[in-house]
Motif scaffolding. Sequence first.
Motif, short mmCIF file in Angstrom:
data_model
loop_
_atom_site.label_atom_id
_atom_site.label_comp_id
_atom_site.label_asym_id
_atom_site.label_seq_id
_atom_site.Cartn_x
_atom_site.Cartn_y
_atom_site.Cartn_z
N CYS A 174 0.85 -1.20 0.00
CA CYS A 174 0.00 0.00 0.00
C CYS A 174 0.88 1.25 0.00
O CYS A 174 1.90 1.29 0.70
CB CYS A 174 -0.89 0.00 1.24
N ASN A 176 -0.53 4.37 0.52
CA ASN A 176 -1.36 5.49 0.99
C ASN A 176 -0.89 6.17 2.27
O ASN A 176 -1.19 7.34 2.48
CB ASN A 176 -2.81 5.03 1.18
N PHE A 177 -0.21 5.46 3.10
CA PHE A 177 0.31 6.04 4.35
C PHE A 177 -0.77 6.81 5.12
O PHE A 177 -0.57 7.98 5.47
CB PHE A 177 1.53 6.93 4.07
N CYS A 178 -1.88 6.18 5.39
CA CYS A 178 -2.84 6.76 6.33
C CYS A 178 -2.09 6.88 7.66
O CYS A 178 -1.30 6.00 8.01
CB CYS A 178 -4.06 5.85 6.48
N TYR A 180 -2.49 6.51 10.72
CA TYR A 180 -2.60 5.54 11.83
C TYR A 180 -2.07 4.17 11.45
O TYR A 180 -1.94 3.30 12.30
CB TYR A 180 -4.08 5.40 12.25
N CYS A 181 -1.77 3.95 10.18
CA CYS A 181 -1.69 2.57 9.67
C CYS A 181 -0.27 2.06 9.45
O CYS A 181 0.58 2.73 8.86
CB CYS A 181 -2.47 2.48 8.36
N VAL A 183 0.42 -0.77 7.77
CA VAL A 183 0.50 -1.66 6.60
C VAL A 183 1.57 -1.25 5.58
O VAL A 183 2.33 -2.10 5.10
CB VAL A 183 -0.89 -1.82 5.93
N PRO A 184 1.68 0.05 5.21
CA PRO A 184 2.71 0.40 4.23
C PRO A 184 4.12 0.03 4.70
O PRO A 184 5.01 -0.18 3.88
CB PRO A 184 2.56 1.92 4.09
N GLN A 218 -4.94 -4.05 -0.73
CA GLN A 218 -5.17 -3.01 0.29
C GLN A 218 -5.95 -1.85 -0.29
O GLN A 218 -6.66 -1.15 0.40
CB GLN A 218 -3.84 -2.49 0.85
N HIS A 256 -10.62 2.20 -1.59
CA HIS A 256 -10.31 3.47 -0.93
C HIS A 256 -11.25 4.53 -1.51
O HIS A 256 -11.31 4.69 -2.73
CB HIS A 256 -8.85 3.86 -1.18
N ARG A 295 -6.45 10.90 4.74
CA ARG A 295 -7.31 10.04 3.94
C ARG A 295 -7.58 10.60 2.54
O ARG A 295 -7.99 9.86 1.64
CB ARG A 295 -8.64 9.80 4.68
FE1 SF4 Z 1 -3.26 1.51 3.16
FE2 SF4 Z 1 -5.68 0.87 4.13
FE3 SF4 Z 1 -3.61 1.23 5.81
FE4 SF4 Z 1 -4.67 3.33 4.55
S1 SF4 Z 1 -5.74 2.01 6.05
S2 SF4 Z 1 -2.46 2.87 4.75
S3 SF4 Z 1 -5.24 2.46 2.58
S4 SF4 Z 1 -3.79 -0.38 4.24
#
Ligand code: SF4
Length: 460
Positions: A174, A176-178, A180-181, A183-184, A218, A256, A295
Motif C-alpha cells: 500500500c 497510501n500512508f494513512c 494511523y496505519c 500496513v505500508p 489493500q 479506498h 485520507r
Molecule cells: Fe493503506 Fe488501508 Fe492502511 Fe490506509 S488504512 S495505509 S489504505 S492499508
Amino acid sequence: MSNKSKSCGKAGLRFHIRTFGCQMNMHDSEKIAGVLTEAGYCESSGSDDADVIVLNTCSIREKAEQKFFSELGRLGKAKEKNPRLKIAVAGCIARQRGKDLFRRFPYVDFVFGPDNIDNIYPWIMPEPAAAQEATSQSEGRATAIEYNPEYSTKKLPVKREGQVRAWVSIMYGCDNFCAYCVVPYTRGRERSRPAEDICDEIKSLADGGFREVTLLGQNVNSYGKKLSGESCDFPGLLYRIHDIDGIERIRFVTSHPRDFSEKLIKAMRDLPKVCEHLHLPLQSGSDKILQLMNRGYTYEDYKRKIDDLRNNINNIAITTDIIVGFPGESDEDFQRTADALDEIGFDGIFAFKYSRRPGTKALELPGHLDERVKSQRLSMVLKLQEAVTSRKNKSLEGGVYEVLVEGKSATDGDRLTGRTRTNKIVNFYGERALIGSIVRVKILEAKQHSLYGEAIQNHS
Ligand code: SF4
Ligand code: 5AD
C-alpha cells in the motif's frame, strides 16, 4: 497419529497454521499451507500433533499483537515437550521485528515476512547452498523478511479452505500512508499482479468448481497504476474476470474512497456477476480528523460517492470501517462520525479504538485520548450501528434472495449456510448436494449477524 506416515505425504510430517488478522492474512496462510503441502507435509488437526507450527501474525492494532505474543509464549512449553518441533513466525510482526523475535523467544526457528512465503522451501528442506542464499541463517535459525519488489509476479501453490468461494490476490502492499496505519511499513510498496496471471488463476478455480472469487488488495481501486505494457485498470480487470465461464460471483476488498471512480460504479452496475456489496472504509465523519488521518477526502466527497452508488445499483449493501478516538478527536468530531452512521445507514461496520502503531505519523500528533474515552466512544458507535443493522436485516424478512451455498452451518450442523449477493449470511435446511449451487431462499427471520430462511427452489 499411528498412521501418520501413511496418510501424510512423503515426509510423514504435519503442519499447523494459526492465523491472526484480515482476509489478506488468511489467504497468505492458504499459500503457506500450499507451499508446505508441496514440500510433502500435511495438515494436522491441531497444534498438539504438529511437527511444524506457523503463527501468521497481524500488527494492525496492539490487541492483535498481544494475542500473538501470548500464544507464542505458550508454545515454549510445546517445544520443551517436543524439541524437534519447528516454530515459524510469519506475517506483519515477523517483517517488523525480524531477528528480535529470537532474543525474546529462543525457541522460534524461522521468521518470514509477507513477501517471503516461498522461502519456506529452503528452510524446510535445507539444501545448504540454496538455504544460505535464500534465508539469512544464524545458529540454526533463519530469517527471510526482505521486501521483494518482484513478489507480485510469483506463482505460489495455494491450499484453499473452501470449495465454493476463493480469495485471489490482485495486488500487494500500500502506498497510501494513512497516518494511523502500519500496513505500508509491513507490506511495502503497492505492486499489482499481471492481469494475465490473475485470470489464469481464476480460470483454474472455475475448472475446480469454485463459483465465487473475492479479489484482494489493500487498495484495489489503484490496481494497475504501476503496471507497464498492455495492462488494465481495476474496472478493466473486472470486465476480464467477468468473461470467465463458471465464475458466477465477483467481490473485492478493500476500496479506498479517494480512488473510487465513476468508471468503477459503471462496471459494478453493468457486470451482473459483480455482487451488490461494497466495503468502503469511512474511518471518521469529521473532515478535520479525515485530514489528520491523511485520507484524502471529506465527508461530503464520501457521501456523494455513496449517493452515486445507491442511485446506480439497486439495493446495494454498504459496509465500512470506523476508528474512534484518533488523536485530537473532540466530542464534536466524534458526534460527526455518529451523525454519519445515522445519515448513511450502513449495512454493517467494523469499529475500532485507535491504537498506537510504531513508526506511524499519528504517534507524533498531539491530543492522544484516554483509553476510557475511546472505549466509551466505541460502545456508542457499536450500539448505534446495532439498531441500524437490525432495522436493515428486519426489512429483508419475507423477501426471496439468491444464496450461494457454501457448506454446513458452523453453529447448526443441520442447516446449510451461504450468502446473498449483498453478503448477508443465510442459514436454511437443505441437502448437502446443494453445496456450490445458487438457491432461492425466502427469509423468515432476521437476527443481528445472520438470516434464517427456507429454500424456495433450486435454481442452478
Ligand atoms: Fe493503506 Fe488501508 Fe492502511 Fe490506509 S488504512 S495505509 S489504505 S492499508
Ligand atoms: N488503530 C485502529 N484501527 C486501525 N485500523 C488500521 N490501523 C488502525 C489503528 N492503528 C483499522 C482501519 C482499517 C482497518 C483494516 O483497520 O479502520 O480500515
